[in-house]
Design an enzyme around this catalytic site. Structure first.
Site: not given
Length: 272
Positions: A133-134, A137, A191
């Site tokens: 997920h990070e 970004h 997100e």
């Protein structure tokens, strides 16, 4: 002066469009390349400070675990996004047992806090979902997008200052806006984007998609009345778990055998 500022604002905003990996239009006053340069400066400064305070973890078991999981994710990231092949992929493992957090800057510079691993008792599958997920970004240029949002705010502050002939106050606001860029929470749209890209990367790297759901369940239980720092920059709508759960069948098709990806080299920041 007011007319000149209006022209400058208009000129800055007109070409500031980009498209995310999911096809979403993004405001880009800062180029992804510039975001990488600025992120590198901030990261090196942070690592130097952590090293001076003896806050960088060197425990071989922790280091090997982080290198293994992030290395597999990086392999897939580089396959899916060839422009990241030359990124300086690295991780700072921060000795902070109370902080439940992780992040990835533009250019592949990551950090994970020991509180995330230990307080949540993460499995490797759950840890992969966090870091996937990070990393997403960064892949989706969300850092540049956040910096652009801060710049847009700054331009607005300057415009108000000039119009009211309080340019001194305006410049103070502009300086504050530049700092805000580092701490702005990601939008729910960003997100959702990172959820989709991150789960895909984790699954293709060989990790279970179900872990995305159990991760957020653990995060919610840990939060209580004082949410973990991770949640302060990751707004979590009430239906997030349901949305992630609905994605699992499709994601599982990407890697039905659960084959593990090779481990790419990832630098672990060490004490000086």
């Amino acid at each position: 002066m007011k007319k000149l500022l209006t022209i400058l604002l208009t000129t800055a905003l007109l070409p500031a469009c980009a498209t995310s990996p999911t096809g979403r239009s993004q405001l880009m006053l800062i180029s992804p390349e510039s975001a990488i340069v600025e992120s590198r400066k901030a990261y090196l400064s942070t690592v130097q400070e952590l090293g001076a305070k003896d806050k960088l973890v060197s425990d071989p078991k922790v280091v090997d675990r982080v290198k293994d999981v992030t290395g597999r994710l990086v392999t897939i990231a580089k396959q899916e996004y060839p422009n990241t092949a030359n990124w300086e992929w690295s991780v700072a493992i921060i000795d902070d047992p109370e902080t439940v957090n992780a992040w990835c800057m533009a250019g592949g510079r990551m950090a994970v806090y020991t509180g995330l691993l230990n307080k949540l008792k993460l499995t490797d599958d759950e840890f992969a979902q966090v870091m996937g997920h990070e990393i997403s970004h960064a892949l989706a240029n969300h850092t540049a997008e956040q910096m652009s949002r801060a710049m847009a705010t700054t331009l607005g502050i300057v415009a108000i200052g000039v119009a009211s002939e309080h340019s001194g106050a305006a410049m103070v606001g502009a300086a504050a806006a530049a700092k805000i860029a580092l701490d702005l929470p990601n939008s729910r749209t960003a997100e959702t984007e990172a959820d989709k890209i991150g789960m895909r990367i984790a699954v293709e790297a060989g990790y279970e998609p179900d872990a995305a759901v159990t991760l957020w369940q653990k995060m919610g239980k840990e939060g209580g009345s004082a949410p973990p720092q991770f949640l302060s920059t990751h707004p979590s709508p009430g239906n997030r778990e349901a949305t992630l759960k609905a994605m699992i069948p499709e994601m599982r098709k990407l890697n039905p055998t659960g084959a593990m990806a090779p481990v790419s080299p990832v630098r672990i920041e060490e004490k000086p």
